[in-house]
Design an enzyme around this catalytic site. Structure first.
Site, short mmCIF file in Angstrom:
data_model
loop_
_atom_site.label_atom_id
_atom_site.label_comp_id
_atom_site.label_asym_id
_atom_site.label_seq_id
_atom_site.Cartn_x
_atom_site.Cartn_y
_atom_site.Cartn_z
N ASP A 45 -4.20 1.15 9.70
CA ASP A 45 -3.52 0.96 10.98
C ASP A 45 -2.87 2.25 11.48
O ASP A 45 -2.71 2.46 12.68
CB ASP A 45 -2.44 -0.13 10.82
CG ASP A 45 -1.92 -0.61 12.16
OD1 ASP A 45 -2.70 -0.63 13.12
OD2 ASP A 45 -0.73 -0.95 12.24
N CYS A 65 0.81 -1.22 0.00
CA CYS A 65 0.00 0.00 0.00
C CYS A 65 0.84 1.27 0.00
O CYS A 65 0.49 2.25 -0.65
CB CYS A 65 -1.00 -0.02 1.15
SG CYS A 65 -0.25 0.09 2.79
N CYS A 119 7.45 5.11 -6.27
CA CYS A 119 7.35 5.73 -4.94
C CYS A 119 5.94 6.21 -4.61
O CYS A 119 5.43 5.97 -3.52
CB CYS A 119 8.33 6.90 -4.85
SG CYS A 119 8.23 7.79 -3.29
S1 SF4 Z 1 -2.01 5.49 4.94
FE1 SF4 Z 1 -2.29 3.32 5.42
S2 SF4 Z 1 -3.10 2.42 3.54
FE2 SF4 Z 1 -2.21 4.39 3.01
S3 SF4 Z 1 -0.12 3.96 2.40
FE3 SF4 Z 1 -0.05 4.46 4.56
S4 SF4 Z 1 -0.21 2.51 5.61
FE4 SF4 Z 1 -0.88 2.16 3.51
S1 SF4 Z 2 9.56 13.54 -4.94
FE1 SF4 Z 2 9.80 11.47 -5.80
S2 SF4 Z 2 11.04 10.37 -4.30
FE2 SF4 Z 2 10.26 12.21 -3.27
S3 SF4 Z 2 8.42 11.52 -2.25
FE3 SF4 Z 2 7.80 12.37 -4.24
S4 SF4 Z 2 7.74 10.61 -5.62
FE4 SF4 Z 2 8.90 9.99 -3.81
#
Ligand code: SF4
Ligand code: SF4
Ligand code: SF4
Length: 458
Positions: A311, A289, A361
């Protein structure tokens, strides 16, 4: 690599195709008190509760969870805490019994349980083995770095107790993964931590079975509630505690582990973030996720049947309702949960949308989006610097492994390829002049780069 492309796999307007609920039968209750634990304070949400899931809630959840996924070939029950084994073995015997009661023909049911392993005994291990439970054992590395933050309520170290539980699981042939948090104490030692898992833990698992490790960054907001800065909601504090891993340090940690793994252990040791990255380099969904474009399919249920968005968002504003009042499927498909899931994409800053590694990412987890971008937009991930370092570093080997997979060859071929490249480079180092450009391509003089090593050894 791609940047701001149309997104793949957003959740539909209603029910996600598959979803997971992590169940906390004892809520936040735990026998340990790890310094960085984000969950212990959730006890305050339920004053005067006994923190024990009732049989009625367990049965209602089991039935609804299975019935609400009619097309799924497999349904996974994930048990978490706190420490879920504090419910006792009879609770889990009953859970398995109810799963069989409501299982439709052909449906596979699996169970995964997150544990600190300190409560395991032969009875637990026989039960887990018999019912094929997958354990996630929390272990932060060798003794010193593990014990730095993972202590019990009396402040005593826990390494020996965790290792005793882990060895018992190994002796009984129980399948388990390692969950290692990355924080200020172990982040400076990536290779030591990784080799400990490989050489001291995996080496004693039965029959050379594949071994799985997850690394989870500790980013602890230093605010009064401990609540997360939900995407699209107010940012309370951008400060993190000193236990948190630093952004660049996290990238360097992952690079240190990757460089060791990619030369020796591909196909034998599975590191979750490397698998996730390979999926992204293949053009597939990451499957984890935090690297997906949207959230919303990983929910949490408290001991009393309260369902929360995730969570990391077990807090009043992210309470969806209780499964005894509203059907589980209605809560999962609710507009509130849909908005929570979509916010991850909708609030992604422009600099992420332009970023070269956005395809893997996706701005990581919204709970860590507590920084502002260079152009002043809120919502940049605290770990951005490290994530960019790491994903850029692994580009060439990931391309190689993805290409091998596309051509139906094992990605483990990368190890022979790198060994050959490194041999060739060593041969060039052997004949390089002190003042010539270094053969590694750094642009520095040999004597100031790899030549330092050769020259100081002579
Ligand atoms: S907020 Fe929760 S569901 Fe979303 S990326 Fe983070 S851990 Fe995963
Ligand atoms: S700028 Fe690129 S590496 Fe940084 S958080 Fe955003 S997607 Fe990820
Ligand atoms: S074992 Fe897990 S739930 Fe218990 S205090 Fe440590 S991090 Fe928290």
């Amino acid at each position: 690599m791609t940047s701001d492309q149309p997104i793949r796999g957003r959740l539909g307007p209603r029910m996600p195709r598959a979803y997971h609920v992590m169940v906390k039968p004892r809520g936040a209750i735990c026998n340990l008190e790890c310094a960085y634990c984000y969950f212990l304070t959730k006890e305050q949400l339920y004053p005067n509760s006994r923190f024990r899931m009732s049989d009625a809630t367990l049965e209602s959840f089991t039935r609804q969870y299975i019935e609400s996924q009619p097309a799924a070939p497999e349904v996974t029950f994930a048990w978490q805490g706190g420490e879920p084994t504090l419910m006792g073995l009879d609770f889990f015997r009953r859970a398995v019994e109810l799963q069989q009661k409501y299982r439709r023909p052909g449906l596979r049911i699996s169970n995964a349980i997150q544990t600190n392993a300190t409560t395991l005994d032969p009875d637990w291990c026989r039960f887990f083995r018999r019912h094929d439970f997958l354990l996630g054992i929390s272990l932060d590395g060798p003794r010193d770095v593990h014990d730095f933050y993972r202590r019990d309520k009396g402040g005593r170290p826990t390494f020996d107790r965790v290792m005793a539980g882990l060895r018992l699981a190994q002796e009984h042939g129980v399948e388990f993964n390692i969950l290692c948090t990355v924080h200020a104490a172990n982040a400076p030692h990536p290779v030591e931590v990784y080799r400990f898992f490989r050489d001291e833990v995996a080496a004693q698992s039965r029959g050379g079975a594949p071994f799985f490790i997850q690394f989870i960054p500790i980013v602890e907001r230093d605010n009064e509630t401990g609540y997360s800065p939900a995407a699209g909601l107010a940012y309370e504090s951008a400060q993190v505690t000193e236990r948190s891993v630093q952004a660049a340090q996290y990238g360097e940690f992952l690079i240190g582990v990757f460089d060791e793994w990619v030369r020796r252990d591909v196909g034998r040791i599975y590191v979750q973030i490397f698998d996730t990255a390979l999926a992204a380099w293949l053009g597939e969904r990451p499957g984890l996720c935090v690297y997906e474009e949207t959230c919303g399919a990983a929910l949490v249920m408290e001991h009393n049947g309260d369902l929360f968005a995730c969570d990391h968002f077990v807090e009043p504003r992210c309470l969806l309702g209780n499964i005894s009042d509203t059907a589980l499927s209605d809560l999962v498909a609710s507009p509130q949960q849909h908005a929570f899931g979509m916010a991850k994409w909708e609030t992604l800053p422009a600099c992420c949308r332009r970023c070269e590694v956005r395809f893997v990412c996706n701005g990581e987890c919204p709970k860590n989006r507590i920084r502002t971008t260079p152009d002043g937009e809120p919502g940049l991930n605290y770990l951005c610097e490290g994530l960019k370092l790491f994903f850029t570093h692994i580009d060439a080997p990931m391309r190689f492994m993805a290409n091998e997979l596309r051509n139906r060859r094992p990605p483990a071929n990368i190890m022979a390829f790198l060994a050959e490249q490194e041999q060739k480079l060593e041969a060039k180092f052997a004949c390089a002049g002190r003042n010539e450009p270094c053969p590694c391509g750094s642009g520095k003089k040999f004597k100031l780069c790899h030549g330092r090593r050769t020259i100081s050894n002579t």
